[in-house]
Design an enzyme around this catalytic site. Sequence first.
Site, PDB file in Angstrom:
ATOM      1  N   THR A  75       6.444   7.614   1.144  1.00 54.52           N
ATOM      2  CA  THR A  75       5.761   8.652   0.389  1.00 54.52           C
ATOM      3  C   THR A  75       4.995   8.086  -0.810  1.00 54.52           C
ATOM      4  O   THR A  75       5.247   6.969  -1.257  1.00 54.52           O
ATOM      5  CB  THR A  75       6.762   9.704  -0.112  1.00 54.52           C
ATOM      6  N   ASP A  76       4.092   8.894  -1.331  1.00 55.98           N
ATOM      7  CA  ASP A  76       3.320   8.490  -2.508  1.00 55.98           C
ATOM      8  C   ASP A  76       3.840   9.215  -3.743  1.00 55.98           C
ATOM      9  O   ASP A  76       4.896   9.877  -3.695  1.00 55.98           O
ATOM     10  CB  ASP A  76       1.826   8.746  -2.296  1.00 55.98           C
ATOM     11  N   ALA A  77       3.093   9.126  -4.830  1.00 58.30           N
ATOM     12  CA  ALA A  77       3.540   9.736  -6.081  1.00 58.30           C
ATOM     13  C   ALA A  77       3.653  11.251  -5.983  1.00 58.30           C
ATOM     14  O   ALA A  77       4.397  11.879  -6.758  1.00 58.30           O
ATOM     15  CB  ALA A  77       2.573   9.359  -7.213  1.00 58.30           C
TER      16      ALA A  77
END
Length: 200
Positions: A75-77
């Site tokens: 996942t990203d931020a």
Amino acid sequence: MWIYRCNETFADTQASVPSERKTEAFNEKNIFDLGACWPVEFATGLKYHSAQFGRQNGLMSEIHQLDIRVYYEDTDAGGIVYYANYLKFFERARTEWLRSLGVEQDSLLAQDVAFVVRKVLMENKAPARFNQRLTVKSEIRQLKKASMVFWQEIYNENADLLCSAEVSVACVKLSLMKASAIPRDILGVLSGGNGRTFCS
């Protein structure tokens, strides 16, 4: 088991190929322009969950499914799967599909053979999130002497379509990084064993 039947005779297929192509010998330069494929239909007992799967240009193939879990590293931020990671999920699915057919990537490397991605057309429809279980569905849309085209889709646990992609894969001679025909034994496996899913 794959149940298959030919849609057209070899003579009919050859009739659709320009005369200058009938005698053209296969070579590394025409890997991505090998002419018409010989359509073969594969009938299975599977129910297709997406209208995108199934019949395409006269070809119907068995769908391979791979379940994967979304890890935090995926996942990203924003807490959703980073878009490039869908390409990794698709790659894992293609690898496991080959393994399910008895084809191991390391054995291909030992033969100086590798499959490389030539083109990807990907569409992101909805986000996948941390800890979700996803299902990657894959099928072959087109099979030629030295290349193939996959259609792949990713679904979440609610059967929502999240991402789809058309992936063009080419076979290369690894030491030279030049186009090469798919080994006959591998081609036989990919075509369901009938040995007649393509033409030059």
